[in-house]
Design a protein around this motif. Structure first.
Motif, PDB file in Angstrom:
ATOM      1  N   VAL A  97       0.834  -1.206   0.000  1.00  0.00           N
ATOM      2  CA  VAL A  97       0.000   0.000   0.000  1.00  0.00           C
ATOM      3  C   VAL A  97       0.869   1.257   0.000  1.00  0.00           C
ATOM      4  CG1 VAL A  97      -1.624   1.362   1.392  1.00  0.00           C
ATOM      5  CG2 VAL A  97      -2.006  -1.100   1.047  1.00  0.00           C
ATOM      6  N   ARG A  98       1.893   1.269   0.826  1.00  0.00           N
ATOM      7  CA  ARG A  98       2.794   2.432   0.908  1.00  0.00           C
ATOM      8  C   ARG A  98       3.459   2.698  -0.445  1.00  0.00           C
ATOM      9  NH1 ARG A  98       7.974   2.951   1.316  1.00  0.00           N
ATOM     10  NH2 ARG A  98       8.365   0.737   1.720  1.00  0.00           N
ATOM     11  N   TYR A 100       2.459   1.692  -3.425  1.00  0.00           N
ATOM     12  CA  TYR A 100       1.421   2.054  -4.395  1.00  0.00           C
ATOM     13  C   TYR A 100       1.103   3.546  -4.262  1.00  0.00           C
ATOM     14  CZ  TYR A 100      -3.228   2.048  -6.610  1.00  0.00           C
ATOM     15  OH  TYR A 100      -4.316   2.324  -7.393  1.00  0.00           O
ATOM     16  N   ALA A 101       0.863   4.007  -3.038  1.00  0.00           N
ATOM     17  CA  ALA A 101       0.503   5.414  -2.814  1.00  0.00           C
ATOM     18  C   ALA A 101       1.609   6.347  -3.288  1.00  0.00           C
ATOM     19  CB  ALA A 101       0.196   5.648  -1.340  1.00  0.00           C
ATOM     20  N   LYS A 102       2.841   5.940  -3.122  1.00  0.00           N
ATOM     21  CA  LYS A 102       3.972   6.767  -3.572  1.00  0.00           C
ATOM     22  C   LYS A 102       4.015   6.833  -5.102  1.00  0.00           C
ATOM     23  CE  LYS A 102       8.964   7.239  -3.233  1.00  0.00           C
ATOM     24  NZ  LYS A 102      10.204   6.660  -2.723  1.00  0.00           N
ATOM     25  N   TRP A 105       0.392   8.407  -6.369  1.00  0.00           N
ATOM     26  CA  TRP A 105       0.025   9.667  -5.716  1.00  0.00           C
ATOM     27  C   TRP A 105      -1.314   9.644  -5.012  1.00  0.00           C
ATOM     28  CZ3 TRP A 105       1.223  11.573 -11.120  1.00  0.00           C
ATOM     29  CH2 TRP A 105       2.606  11.628 -11.327  1.00  0.00           C
ATOM     30  N   SER A 106      -1.830   8.467  -4.703  1.00  0.00           N
ATOM     31  CA  SER A 106      -3.055   8.350  -3.922  1.00  0.00           C
ATOM     32  C   SER A 106      -3.135   6.943  -3.341  1.00  0.00           C
ATOM     33  CB  SER A 106      -4.294   8.637  -4.766  1.00  0.00           C
ATOM     34  OG  SER A 106      -4.447   7.653  -5.760  1.00  0.00           O
ATOM     35  N   ALA A 107      -3.860   6.825  -2.263  1.00  0.00           N
ATOM     36  CA  ALA A 107      -4.014   5.510  -1.632  1.00  0.00           C
ATOM     37  C   ALA A 107      -4.913   4.631  -2.489  1.00  0.00           C
ATOM     38  CB  ALA A 107      -4.610   5.671  -0.244  1.00  0.00           C
ATOM     39  N   ASP A 110      -9.526   0.147  -0.217  1.00  0.00           N
ATOM     40  CA  ASP A 110      -9.205  -0.616   0.994  1.00  0.00           C
ATOM     41  C   ASP A 110     -10.233  -1.722   1.249  1.00  0.00           C
ATOM     42  OD1 ASP A 110      -7.974  -1.384   3.331  1.00  0.00           O
ATOM     43  OD2 ASP A 110      -8.829   0.230   4.532  1.00  0.00           O
TER      44      ASP A 110
END
Length: 129
Positions: A97-98, A100-102, A105-107, A110
């Motif tokens: 998840v971390r 992916y978000a990086k 640019w978004s979470a 879930d």
């Protein structure tokens, strides 16, 4: 871990979508569009999904299966090949998840049964990079 040319590393860092190809239990191919991350340091590609997805079920049915993950943009492409494992433990999923978000640019969404597919890459193919 195979060498990845610097231009291919840059290409894999861009927020593109790829396709993941797995084998169904009957031996036929299953290809699906995915968002993914690439970690050159560990040689791991990661795909977040849910345990009930066809791609996850294919890999759970045949642990250690080979997969292909391909990112294309115009006439440039990189394919990462290797063995895949579906992980449902919190630390691996959280790391996915971390990352992916990086990259995107978004979470990510879930869902309750989220898992991460980790691909140990042992072959890299590319064109025009």
């Amino acid at each position: 871990m195979p060498a990845v040319p610097p231009r291919a590393e840059e290409f894999l860092a861009a927020p593109h979508v790829g396709t993941l190809t797995t084998l169904r239990p009957d031996g036929s191919l299953h290809s699906v569009a995915v968002r993914f991350t690439w970690d050159a340091t560990s040689g791991l590609a990661r795909v977040l999904t849910v345990a009930s997805s066809r791609k996850a079920r294919n890999l759970i049915a045949a642990p250690g299966s080979r997969v292909a993950l391909c990112q294309v943009d115009g006439f440039c492409w990189v394919t990462l090949e290797g063995t895949a494992t579906v992980r449902d433990d919190r630390s691996h999923v959280a790391d996915g998840v971390r990352r992916y978000a990086k990259r995107y640019w978004s979470a990510p969404p879930d869902p309750a049964d989220r898992v991460v597919i980790e691909i140990v890459v042992d072959r890299v193919l590319s064109l025009n990079l």
